[in-house]
Scaffold this motif. Sequence first.
Motif, PDB file in Angstrom:
ATOM      1  N   UNK A 148       0.817  -1.214   0.000  1.00 15.21           N
ATOM      2  CA  UNK A 148       0.000   0.000   0.000  1.00 15.21           C
ATOM      3  C   UNK A 148       0.858   1.276   0.000  1.00 15.21           C
ATOM      4  N   UNK A 149       1.884   1.288  -0.848  1.00 16.56           N
ATOM      5  CA  UNK A 149       2.740   2.465  -0.961  1.00 16.56           C
ATOM      6  C   UNK A 149       2.026   3.551  -1.756  1.00 16.56           C
ATOM      7  N   UNK A 150       2.415   4.791  -1.504  1.00 13.18           N
ATOM      8  CA  UNK A 150       1.872   5.904  -2.273  1.00 13.18           C
ATOM      9  C   UNK A 150       2.977   6.856  -2.734  1.00 13.18           C
ATOM     10  N   UNK A 151       4.192   6.343  -2.840  1.00 14.11           N
ATOM     11  CA  UNK A 151       5.320   7.192  -3.230  1.00 14.11           C
ATOM     12  C   UNK A 151       6.014   6.715  -4.505  1.00 14.11           C
ATOM     13  N   UNK A 152       5.374   5.816  -5.238  1.00 15.37           N
ATOM     14  CA  UNK A 152       5.992   5.320  -6.467  1.00 15.37           C
ATOM     15  C   UNK A 152       6.954   4.174  -6.252  1.00 15.37           C
ATOM     16  N   UNK A 153       6.795   3.420  -5.175  1.00 15.06           N
ATOM     17  CA  UNK A 153       7.692   2.293  -4.896  1.00 15.06           C
ATOM     18  C   UNK A 153       7.692   1.277  -6.030  1.00 15.06           C
ATOM     19  N   UNK A 154       6.520   0.919  -6.550  1.00 21.82           N
ATOM     20  CA  UNK A 154       6.442  -0.091  -7.612  1.00 21.82           C
ATOM     21  C   UNK A 154       7.142   0.384  -8.876  1.00 21.82           C
ATOM     22  N   UNK A 209      -2.687  -7.466  -0.040  1.00 21.53           N
ATOM     23  CA  UNK A 209      -4.074  -7.212   0.320  1.00 21.53           C
ATOM     24  C   UNK A 209      -4.126  -6.445   1.638  1.00 21.53           C
ATOM     25  N   UNK A 210      -5.306  -6.012   2.026  1.00 20.45           N
ATOM     26  CA  UNK A 210      -5.461  -5.250   3.264  1.00 20.45           C
ATOM     27  C   UNK A 210      -4.975  -6.067   4.452  1.00 20.45           C
ATOM     28  N   UNK A 211      -4.360  -5.368   5.391  1.00 19.64           N
ATOM     29  CA  UNK A 211      -3.776  -6.020   6.569  1.00 19.64           C
ATOM     30  C   UNK A 211      -4.868  -6.638   7.435  1.00 19.64           C
ATOM     31  N   UNK A 212      -4.827  -7.957   7.649  1.00 21.05           N
ATOM     32  CA  UNK A 212      -5.844  -8.584   8.490  1.00 21.05           C
ATOM     33  C   UNK A 212      -5.603  -8.292   9.975  1.00 21.05           C
ATOM     34  N   UNK A 213      -6.623  -8.394  10.753  1.00 22.16           N
ATOM     35  CA  UNK A 213      -6.487  -8.226  12.196  1.00 22.16           C
ATOM     36  C   UNK A 213      -5.588  -9.317  12.764  1.00 22.16           C
ATOM     37  N   UNK A 256       5.328 -10.280   3.998  1.00 24.51           N
ATOM     38  CA  UNK A 256       6.161 -11.451   3.719  1.00 24.51           C
ATOM     39  C   UNK A 256       5.292 -12.667   3.380  1.00 24.51           C
ATOM     40  N   UNK A 257       4.181 -12.811   4.088  1.00 27.61           N
ATOM     41  CA  UNK A 257       3.268 -13.918   3.802  1.00 27.61           C
ATOM     42  C   UNK A 257       2.671 -13.792   2.413  1.00 27.61           C
ATOM     43  N   UNK A 258       2.311 -12.565   2.021  1.00 25.72           N
ATOM     44  CA  UNK A 258       1.815 -12.340   0.675  1.00 25.72           C
ATOM     45  C   UNK A 258       2.900 -12.657  -0.355  1.00 25.72           C
ATOM     46  N   UNK A 259       4.142 -12.319  -0.032  1.00 24.73           N
ATOM     47  CA  UNK A 259       5.242 -12.634  -0.931  1.00 24.73           C
ATOM     48  C   UNK A 259       5.468 -14.127  -1.069  1.00 24.73           C
TER      49      UNK A 259
END
Length: 382
Positions: free
Chosen positions: A80-86, A108-112, A121-124
């Motif tokens: 969820x970066x907003x600085x052009x990381x990708x 995806x959105x961070x789960x509780x 890391x899990x998403x990766x």
Amino acid sequence: MTAAFALSLASLAIWCVLLFGRAGFWRIRKPAPVPAPPAWPEVVAIVPARNEAEVIGRCVAGVLGQKYPGKLSLVVVDDHSHDGTSETTATAAAATPRPDALSVVSARDLPSGWSGKVWAQSEGLAAADRIAPGAAYVWLTDADIWHGPEVLGGLVARAVHERRDLVSLMVRLRCASAWERLIVPAFVFFFAKLYPFERVRNPRTPVAAAAGGCMLASRTALARIGGFAAIRGELIDDCSLAAKIKPGGPIALDLADDSESLRPYDDWRSLWDMIARSAYTQLRYSPVLLAGTAVAMTLTYLAPPVLALAGGARLWPAWLAWATMAVAYLPMLREYRQPWWLAPLLPLTALFYLGATLDSARRYWLRRGGQWKGRSQAPVRP
């Protein structure tokens, strides 16, 4: 004077135990080279990134610039970066020898119940299962780390030769500003005292630790512990991962020669925040452990110079404790190419760490613990 002399003796006794009974934590001992494996296994690297446009270009260049003979893939998880990381990531990859090895996925959105980095890391890892299902090892590194071209080969060779499920390197932290010179070598010194590297490497001891900037984990070990879900809520994710893996297979932690942190700490506040973010987590949010730590830090680091300067020659054990402390610290200063005269100033650095630790507890009680990248990740106090 009787009480002061007793305190001086106690401080000296502590340093004698640390010097001779703590697995030589203060020595700088790099592992010997190991032979190359008969076949180089496939590796997938995972980099979690949240607003890291300033540094991730060099990270990607280092990972994809590895002179690794085997197959290597890189998964960058844009959290969820907003600085052009990708965009910066893609541009950097295009200039490397392996431009097609990069995959950028959006978390995806961070789960509780999950900490931000562990979720990324899990998403990766989930993406790696699709992109590189045959990879035998997962190389976990951070977006603000640069690795020299031979690093991955050395990690894999050691893991294969020594049959280790986890091989980690404590990357060389930036040590350029005045505050970094005063604080950073002590950070590594304190870490090695808490987790002596020799005991981490010894499979017969329960001591487990790793450094999140560079960890090579076997795919089978990650599967055995249930992946990153096993440490889903941990803020000190690297040592938590090591603690999960070590009971099922040997691990190793060493100081790096050619892996460097790009994160600058040019003022005292940034270093203070770095310590305060997780210090109380290390103490398991326990007021009792916090009080014990304050007493131990005072007796170990602060009492010797205070007593020595106040009592003169009569409190010779305090002088000897102070000198022993400085001698123990010298190898780490040499490792970081810092002047010897910083060694007697270690008590001032310890006072800084103690203050940041107490502030870490204060932040937790104010419900602001574990602040990182706009997230307060410490569990809410009862």
